[in-house]
Design a protein around this motif. Sequence first.
Motif, short mmCIF file in Angstrom:
data_model
loop_
_atom_site.label_atom_id
_atom_site.label_comp_id
_atom_site.label_asym_id
_atom_site.label_seq_id
_atom_site.Cartn_x
_atom_site.Cartn_y
_atom_site.Cartn_z
N ARG A 184 0.84 -1.19 0.00
CA ARG A 184 0.00 0.00 0.00
C ARG A 184 0.87 1.24 0.00
NH1 ARG A 184 -4.90 1.59 4.24
NH2 ARG A 184 -6.32 2.36 2.64
N GLY A 185 0.50 2.22 -0.80
CA GLY A 185 1.29 3.43 -0.93
C GLY A 185 2.39 3.26 -1.96
N PRO A 186 3.41 4.14 -1.97
CA PRO A 186 4.49 4.02 -2.94
C PRO A 186 5.16 2.66 -2.87
CG PRO A 186 4.61 6.13 -1.81
CD PRO A 186 3.59 5.30 -1.08
N MET A 187 5.25 2.00 -4.01
CA MET A 187 5.84 0.67 -4.08
C MET A 187 7.27 0.77 -4.58
SD MET A 187 2.73 -1.51 -5.71
CE MET A 187 3.84 -2.91 -5.91
N ALA A 188 8.18 0.35 -3.75
CA ALA A 188 9.59 0.39 -4.12
C ALA A 188 10.18 -1.02 -3.95
CB ALA A 188 10.32 1.43 -3.29
N LEU A 189 11.41 -1.10 -3.53
CA LEU A 189 12.11 -2.38 -3.51
C LEU A 189 11.49 -3.44 -2.59
CD1 LEU A 189 15.76 -1.02 -3.65
CD2 LEU A 189 14.45 -2.04 -5.51
N PRO A 190 11.23 -3.14 -1.32
CA PRO A 190 10.69 -4.20 -0.46
C PRO A 190 9.36 -4.75 -0.96
CG PRO A 190 11.48 -2.36 0.86
CD PRO A 190 11.48 -1.90 -0.57
N GLU A 191 8.53 -3.88 -1.58
CA GLU A 191 7.22 -4.31 -2.06
C GLU A 191 7.31 -5.20 -3.29
OE1 GLU A 191 6.91 -1.30 0.74
OE2 GLU A 191 7.91 -1.08 -1.19
N LEU A 192 8.49 -5.28 -3.91
CA LEU A 192 8.68 -6.13 -5.08
C LEU A 192 9.35 -7.45 -4.70
CD1 LEU A 192 9.70 -3.49 -7.75
CD2 LEU A 192 7.46 -4.49 -7.31
N THR A 193 9.26 -7.79 -3.44
CA THR A 193 9.77 -9.09 -2.98
C THR A 193 8.66 -9.84 -2.26
OG1 THR A 193 10.50 -8.23 -0.83
CG2 THR A 193 12.10 -8.16 -2.64
N SER A 194 8.89 -11.14 -2.12
CA SER A 194 8.06 -11.99 -1.27
C SER A 194 8.98 -12.53 -0.18
CB SER A 194 7.43 -13.12 -2.10
OG SER A 194 6.57 -13.90 -1.31
N THR A 195 8.53 -13.53 0.53
CA THR A 195 9.39 -14.15 1.54
C THR A 195 9.33 -15.66 1.44
OG1 THR A 195 7.67 -14.29 3.25
CG2 THR A 195 8.96 -12.24 3.14
N LYS A 196 10.32 -16.30 1.97
CA LYS A 196 10.26 -17.74 2.16
C LYS A 196 10.87 -18.08 3.51
CE LYS A 196 14.53 -18.97 -0.37
NZ LYS A 196 15.03 -19.67 -1.59
N TRP A 197 10.46 -19.22 4.02
CA TRP A 197 10.96 -19.70 5.32
C TRP A 197 12.07 -20.71 5.09
CZ3 TRP A 197 9.61 -17.74 9.97
CH2 TRP A 197 8.47 -16.95 10.03
N ILE A 198 13.19 -20.50 5.78
CA ILE A 198 14.31 -21.43 5.72
C ILE A 198 14.49 -22.03 7.10
CG2 ILE A 198 16.78 -21.70 5.29
CD1 ILE A 198 16.58 -19.30 3.39
N LEU A 199 14.37 -23.35 7.18
CA LEU A 199 14.53 -24.07 8.45
C LEU A 199 15.79 -24.92 8.39
CD1 LEU A 199 11.45 -23.32 8.36
CD2 LEU A 199 11.08 -25.32 9.83
N THR A 200 16.63 -24.76 9.39
CA THR A 200 17.90 -25.48 9.44
C THR A 200 17.92 -26.39 10.66
OG1 THR A 200 19.03 -23.61 8.40
CG2 THR A 200 20.40 -25.26 9.49
N GLY A 201 18.06 -27.68 10.39
CA GLY A 201 18.09 -28.65 11.48
C GLY A 201 19.41 -29.40 11.53
N ASN A 202 19.42 -30.46 12.29
CA ASN A 202 20.62 -31.29 12.43
C ASN A 202 20.17 -32.76 12.43
OD1 ASN A 202 23.25 -32.13 12.82
ND2 ASN A 202 23.15 -31.91 15.07
N GLY A 203 19.63 -33.14 11.26
CA GLY A 203 19.10 -34.50 11.15
C GLY A 203 17.74 -34.67 11.80
N HIS A 204 17.00 -33.58 12.00
CA HIS A 204 15.72 -33.66 12.67
C HIS A 204 14.69 -34.45 11.85
CE1 HIS A 204 17.45 -30.42 15.07
NE2 HIS A 204 16.41 -30.51 15.90
#
Length: 420
Positions: free
Chosen positions: A397-417
């Motif tokens: 919403r409002g002026p769209m610049a760099l952050p608004e042209l991205t999405s997100t993803k979740w990165i989960l790091t385990g140890n053999g979980h």
Amino acid sequence: MNSARENEREQVLALARAAKEVARNIAMLTTDAKNRVLLAAADALEQQATRILTANAQDIQDGRAAGYPESFIDRLALSQERIAGIAGGLRQVAALPDPVGDVLSGKTLPNGIRMQQVRVPLGVMGMVYEARPNVTVDAFGLALKSGNVALLRGSKSARHSNTVLVEILQETLVAHGLPAAAVQLLPCETHDSVQDLITARGLVDLVIPRGGAKLIEAVVTNATVPTIETGVGNCHFYIDHDCDLDQAISMLLNGKTRRVSVCNATETVLLDTKLDDVAKRSVVAALQAAGVTVHGDVETLGCDIEATEEDWATEYLSMDIALAEVDGVQGAIEHIARWSSGHTEGIATRNIQTAQTFATAVDSAAVMINASTAWTDGEQYGFGAEIGISTQKLHARGPMALPELTSTKWILTGNGHTRP
């Protein structure tokens, strides 16, 4: 479907496929690599200004021959100064932080798995826009810096300008070892190419329409690709009885006359009924002295044209303004709620409580307290060149610049979980 139509559709889809093929490579570019291209592109635009202006002159000649109004020609026109401004926008974008890879949140679960929410590019970003050749470069710059590929469908009215601009941008990409398909211009001879773009699911990740109400409505209504609604600016400026009138008139004139063809221009002024008649008439007289045609109460306030309900809904993009009297701040809020496009609304008042009431109750992308509506601008916000002003509520919403042209993803790091 006739052969010409089939050929156009296949051309659009071929360009979209080429964009999809290079999207992963663009997404993985380093910040330094992206900045080098942006700075080189800025230099190339200034160095080839004559080439750009020659193409733009042809568009302007064609536009005048077609009978386009001067407000439209102003949006279409380039100059040495405007080219310098466009190049400066690319340099601003290069100087901004790269959003890709930003960690928005993170924690370690009780079982030891580490979680991070990270910004990532959207992928292939389609743009549908009218006139405004600067949008061609703005879209490229913001798309590249945010790791996206730009698929551009400009209007036929700016085809010569857009063609040359994209050629220069592609030449810069290739000179830096990057694919020309990172920015592409779609055919614009018919409106069908818009439909081809906005229904290219699986190839295009997002479409942003930027232009008049009809264009935006057509894209949002018919798209099967996710869209972000931008741009229509029926912006209001409310003058409260408790204000510095000279200051209020100055802000109003700036919002209306600074540049009438832009979406942050003030289109309706709302006068508190508690203002005395001398104050009200002084507002009207100031607008008229500046060359603005005032649509309002002719008999009582001396306006030029009697206003109708159509005026309250109009984005003039010209030296016209609608003027209405309202019953205080609540009357202003009610008028805006009914007629606003959700872009920008402003208030002139010395009363802190009145200002707070206005800011809280008005449901628009931007609210200006004792400031002109002209301030709704990505560059003025410090975002660099903007892709547009989003008037919807998701995902930006409002002026769209760099952050608004991205999405997100979740990165989960385990140890053999393993999960029980």
